[in-house]
Design an enzyme around this catalytic site. Sequence first.
Site, PDB file in Angstrom:
ATOM      1  N   GLY A  17      22.378 -71.608 -33.200  1.00  0.00           N
ATOM      2  CA  GLY A  17      23.195 -70.508 -32.697  1.00  0.00           C
ATOM      3  C   GLY A  17      22.928 -69.224 -33.460  1.00  0.00           C
ATOM      4  N   GLY A  23      25.791 -66.423 -36.875  1.00  0.00           N
ATOM      5  CA  GLY A  23      24.484 -67.059 -37.001  1.00  0.00           C
ATOM      6  C   GLY A  23      23.373 -66.059 -37.208  1.00  0.00           C
ATOM      7  N   SER A 146      36.206 -73.852 -39.211  1.00  0.00           N
ATOM      8  CA  SER A 146      37.181 -72.795 -38.956  1.00  0.00           C
ATOM      9  C   SER A 146      38.493 -73.168 -39.615  1.00  0.00           C
ATOM     10  CB  SER A 146      37.399 -72.639 -37.449  1.00  0.00           C
ATOM     11  OG  SER A 146      38.588 -71.930 -37.171  1.00  0.00           O
ATOM     12  N   TYR A 171      39.460 -77.337 -29.508  1.00  0.00           N
ATOM     13  CA  TYR A 171      38.758 -76.572 -30.546  1.00  0.00           C
ATOM     14  C   TYR A 171      39.213 -77.016 -31.936  1.00  0.00           C
ATOM     15  CZ  TYR A 171      36.987 -72.630 -33.235  1.00  0.00           C
ATOM     16  OH  TYR A 171      36.334 -71.856 -34.170  1.00  0.00           O
TER      17      TYR A 171
END
Length: 300
Positions: A17, A23, A146, A171
């Site tokens: 990514g 990224g 995260s 997520y």
Amino acid sequence: MTDNTMLMAGRTVLITGGTGGIGRATAEGLARLGARVAITGRDLARAQAVAAQIAAAAGNPAVDAYAGDLSSQAEVRRLAGEVLAAYPRVDVLVNNVGGYWAHRHVTADGLERTFALNHLAPFLLTNLLLGRLIASAPARVVTVSSGAQAMGRIDFDDLQGQRRYSGQRAYNQSKLANVMFTYELARRLAGVGVTATVLHPGVVRTAFGAEDQSAFFSLMSTVVRPFMKTPAQGAETPIHLASSPEVEGVTGQYYADRRPRRSGKTSYDTTVAARLWQVSAELTGLAHDTDAAGKEHLAS
């Protein structure tokens, strides 16, 4: 490049990514330190264009581009094969690719996209590259998670969100899975010279979630956008974990703002982590691999 920018000279880094956001900023930062950097993106032409831009900005021509939709396990396997064919050593793998979808989407493998891309893709890619990483030791695996991991729960009864789907819940689960994967990987790699760390980059101003945003997510992004980190600021921690001598040998740790932190309580449950690893190995076919790369991974 001057001598003090050559910290990563002679080292090869793969960043998934890498065509935008954190990224891309990570790739540029590591290229500035002298690394040979390979980035992945879904579209080869775009990835090649970004690689050229990174090379120009960093003053380092050694930036390569690879294509692959990593929500597809066939694409992950193809990418791993190309990387192994291209590089005699892989010193750092940065598992950065990820996404957020407000609605449930199914991948080519019949899996829920958030879980497939955010967790299973790095799980599979890391395992397929482990032999090369071990041969290149000291080497590092850096995974971008995260702060949402603290709100996650691994729901083994509904990993794919078939019974009920929430973009945020999917997520959170995937980001917790990133942390638990890292801790379990660190345990399994003890003593082989490959470290595994995971990080929260901060809330970063990117196009994250733009493909399928909920109205609430879109509104909140607009409200908080001025207070978000830039991609370059978000990349500071992954660059640190990929390159700094300060973290040489550090493994099984969660970082934020370049400092070790405590992750959510659930992330330290070794029983759940071991079960997640086994389920992931089954879902990616690693538990049944008999090819050359398969013999080097830690699926069992």
